[in-house]
Design a protein around this motif. Structure first.
Motif, mmCIF file in Angstrom:
data_model
loop_
_atom_site.group_PDB
_atom_site.id
_atom_site.type_symbol
_atom_site.label_atom_id
_atom_site.label_comp_id
_atom_site.label_asym_id
_atom_site.label_seq_id
_atom_site.Cartn_x
_atom_site.Cartn_y
_atom_site.Cartn_z
ATOM 1 N N TRP A 88 -26.322 -15.376 -37.469
ATOM 2 C CA TRP A 88 -26.432 -16.475 -38.443
ATOM 3 C C TRP A 88 -25.106 -17.222 -38.530
ATOM 4 O O TRP A 88 -24.028 -16.617 -38.548
ATOM 5 C CB TRP A 88 -26.816 -15.928 -39.810
ATOM 6 C CG TRP A 88 -27.100 -16.978 -40.847
ATOM 7 C CD1 TRP A 88 -28.304 -17.520 -41.144
ATOM 8 C CD2 TRP A 88 -26.155 -17.596 -41.721
ATOM 9 N NE1 TRP A 88 -28.187 -18.456 -42.150
ATOM 10 C CE2 TRP A 88 -26.868 -18.522 -42.524
ATOM 11 C CE3 TRP A 88 -24.774 -17.475 -41.907
ATOM 12 C CZ2 TRP A 88 -26.244 -19.308 -43.500
ATOM 13 C CZ3 TRP A 88 -24.155 -18.263 -42.871
ATOM 14 C CH2 TRP A 88 -24.898 -19.170 -43.655
ATOM 15 N N THR A 145 -23.935 -23.576 -39.877
ATOM 16 C CA THR A 145 -24.443 -24.861 -39.393
ATOM 17 C C THR A 145 -25.710 -24.640 -38.579
ATOM 18 O O THR A 145 -25.827 -23.647 -37.859
ATOM 19 C CB THR A 145 -23.388 -25.567 -38.515
ATOM 20 O OG1 THR A 145 -22.190 -25.727 -39.272
ATOM 21 C CG2 THR A 145 -23.883 -26.932 -38.059
ATOM 22 N N LYS A 146 -26.640 -25.593 -38.706
ATOM 23 C CA LYS A 146 -27.910 -25.480 -37.999
ATOM 24 C C LYS A 146 -28.245 -26.791 -37.298
ATOM 25 O O LYS A 146 -27.905 -27.873 -37.781
ATOM 26 C CB LYS A 146 -29.036 -25.112 -38.971
ATOM 27 C CG LYS A 146 -30.374 -24.864 -38.298
ATOM 28 C CD LYS A 146 -31.425 -24.407 -39.294
ATOM 29 C CE LYS A 146 -32.753 -24.135 -38.609
ATOM 30 N NZ LYS A 146 -33.783 -23.663 -39.545
ATOM 31 N N ASN A 165 -26.856 -24.934 -42.851
ATOM 32 C CA ASN A 165 -27.907 -23.934 -42.697
ATOM 33 C C ASN A 165 -28.272 -23.345 -44.061
ATOM 34 O O ASN A 165 -27.434 -23.252 -44.954
ATOM 35 C CB ASN A 165 -27.437 -22.823 -41.749
ATOM 36 C CG ASN A 165 -28.589 -22.009 -41.187
ATOM 37 O OD1 ASN A 165 -29.749 -22.242 -41.509
ATOM 38 N ND2 ASN A 165 -28.268 -21.068 -40.336
ATOM 39 N N ASP A 166 -29.514 -22.946 -44.216
ATOM 40 C CA ASP A 166 -29.982 -22.344 -45.457
ATOM 41 C C ASP A 166 -29.458 -20.912 -45.542
ATOM 42 O O ASP A 166 -29.790 -20.072 -44.690
ATOM 43 C CB ASP A 166 -31.515 -22.353 -45.489
ATOM 44 C CG ASP A 166 -32.082 -21.826 -46.791
ATOM 45 O OD1 ASP A 166 -31.306 -21.328 -47.640
ATOM 46 O OD2 ASP A 166 -33.317 -21.898 -46.966
ATOM 47 N N THR A 216 -31.657 -17.699 -45.120
ATOM 48 C CA THR A 216 -32.206 -17.254 -43.838
ATOM 49 C C THR A 216 -31.343 -16.167 -43.197
ATOM 50 O O THR A 216 -31.605 -15.752 -42.076
ATOM 51 C CB THR A 216 -32.332 -18.434 -42.853
ATOM 52 O OG1 THR A 216 -31.024 -18.988 -42.604
ATOM 53 C CG2 THR A 216 -33.248 -19.505 -43.412
ATOM 54 N N THR A 250 -32.413 -20.951 -32.163
ATOM 55 C CA THR A 250 -31.620 -21.533 -33.237
ATOM 56 C C THR A 250 -30.201 -21.730 -32.719
ATOM 57 O O THR A 250 -29.757 -21.050 -31.795
ATOM 58 C CB THR A 250 -31.635 -20.645 -34.498
ATOM 59 O OG1 THR A 250 -30.981 -21.324 -35.571
ATOM 60 C CG2 THR A 250 -30.946 -19.317 -34.240
ATOM 61 N N ASP A 280 -32.133 -16.458 -37.817
ATOM 62 C CA ASP A 280 -32.998 -16.791 -38.953
ATOM 63 C C ASP A 280 -33.935 -15.609 -39.202
ATOM 64 O O ASP A 280 -34.961 -15.463 -38.537
ATOM 65 C CB ASP A 280 -33.793 -18.065 -38.659
ATOM 66 C CG ASP A 280 -34.676 -18.492 -39.821
ATOM 67 O OD1 ASP A 280 -34.757 -17.745 -40.819
ATOM 68 O OD2 ASP A 280 -35.315 -19.552 -39.726
#
Length: 392
Positions: free
Chosen positions: A178, A181-182, A196-197, A200, A360, A377
């Motif tokens: 993880w 940034t996504k 990024n959330d 997740t 991802t 994620d």
């Protein structure tokens, strides 16, 4: 494999055609009769008791249909009646109650198409609580190391003898790749980057036992239990961080134990072409009007003992590297992505993989890399909702 509780479904097979060719033949039910399938266990736990009613299925069917709109209730020999209401996938008692020692209970079912069924009167089994549930490092019969979950209990009156177990395991999943940034596909169909959330990153997986876990202590000098309810390989990712298991011990009557043992024997057949074929397993339920109305299942009145334990990986495997993750989390890059390092030999297009949520984004130094989605994620394999019972 279908849930073991539904292996009492009515299956009637005629014949299977065998030849030496490698062509696969679909196994279909040539003769089929619908039956009501009952899953009903009430216990001495004070709660809203639950009963599940479904319709039998053909071998080739993928889903089971619920039996909705039925009148379901339980009576006892003291004149009490406990009604159950239809809640879509199960019937739940309208009031909380618990089975009491020395009382006889009887299940009644009236379906909306006019069929009526009832069980034989059943009494609560001996109440024997578990003494402990413990996790320890052991080796299995193949000499492979892992974590054993053992149940210990003892009945000094030597009356329990017949036990059934269920468990539900919950485990923390932390996405190992993880990053804050996504990569996103924007409204114009291009690639953009954003925050990024954080929800997740950490999730919680959940699994329930699906096998019939049975134990008979009649051959022992004492009614003492030391039962291996679960064995987890030390290479299983579910114990990587923190793990919890809820174990339920049911003390069964001899009749109920024999029913479950027969069910286990049938459902555990190595091959559908073996001499033992799935069929009707006679329980304690019958039609009160028409003997041609089929019903399978068992109305079980059993004492229950429940215990939950937790452990962290480091509690047992201090200083040892964790198990490998659910999937390969090696970073990779696409040759057709402009900000990838050189060389990149990953085939396919990153855009299509991203759109299908197969990958991802992952930043490694100054270069853009990608990983398979579960690595970055955790919501792709588990829930990010923390269970209400969870203790860190």
């Amino acid at each position: 494999m279908k849930n073991y509780k539904l292996y009492s479904i009515l299956f009637l097979f005629s014949a299977f055609i065998l030849n030496s060719c490698t062509e696969a033949y679909p196994l279909l039910t040539n003769t089929y009769e619908e039956a009501l399938v009952v899953e009903a266990t009430i216990t001495n736990e004070l709660k809203n008791q639950e009963i599940k009613l479904t319709k039998s299925a053909k071998f080739e069917d993928e889903k089971y249909l619920t039996e909705s709109g039925a009148e379901v209730y339980i009576t006892d020999n003291s004149g009490n009646r406990y009604d159950f209401e239809d809640q879509s996938d199960k019937y739940v008692s309208t009031v909380a109650f618990q089975a009491a020692p020395g009382t006889q209970y009887q299940l009644h079912i009236n379906t909306k198409d006019g069929r009526t069924f009832e069980s034989s009167p059943e009494t609560l089994s001996t109440v024997t609580p578990m003494q402990s549930v413990k996790a320890a490092i052991e080796k299995d019969k193949d000499d492979k190391r892992g974590v054993s979950i053992r149940v210990n209990s003892f009945d000094p009156t030597n009356k329990s003898h017949y036990y059934r177990y269920e468990y539900e395991e919950t485990y923390k999943v932390v996405a190992p790749k993880w990053v804050p940034t996504k990569a996103f596909i924007n409204q114009n169909g291009g690639l953009t980057f954003g925050q990024n959330d954080p929800n997740t990153k950490t999730c919680y997986g959940n699994k329930k036992s699906t096998d019939l876990l049975l134990l008979n202590t009649t051959d022992l000098k004492e009614d003492r239990v030391d039962y291996l309810a679960r064995f987890i390989s030390d290479q299983d990712y579910i114990i990587t961080t923190r793990y919890s298991i809820l174990v339920k011990q049911y003390v069964e009557s001899l009749a109920a134990f024999n029913y479950y043992s027969t069910l286990k024997k049938i459902s555990g057949s190595a091959s559908l072409l073996s001499p033992t074929q799935p069929g009707i397993v006679l329980g304690n339920l019958k039609s009160t009007k028409n003997p041609n109305d089929k019903i399978v299942g068992y109305f079980d009145v059993a004492s229950i003992s429940i215990e939950r334990i937790y452990f962290n990986y480091n509690d047992l495997f201090l200083g040892e590297p964790p198990p490998p993750f659910y999937t390969d989390c090696q970073e990779f890059c696409y040759a057709n992505y402009p900000f990838s390092p050189d060389p990149c030999t990953h085939s396919g297009g990153y855009f299509d993989d991203l759109e299908m949520n197969n990958i991802t984004y992952y930043l490694n130094g100054a270069f853009y890399y990608w990983v398979y989605s579960p690595c970055g994620d955790c919501t792709t394999i588990a829930s990010n909702v923390k269970p209400t019972f969870w203790v860190d």
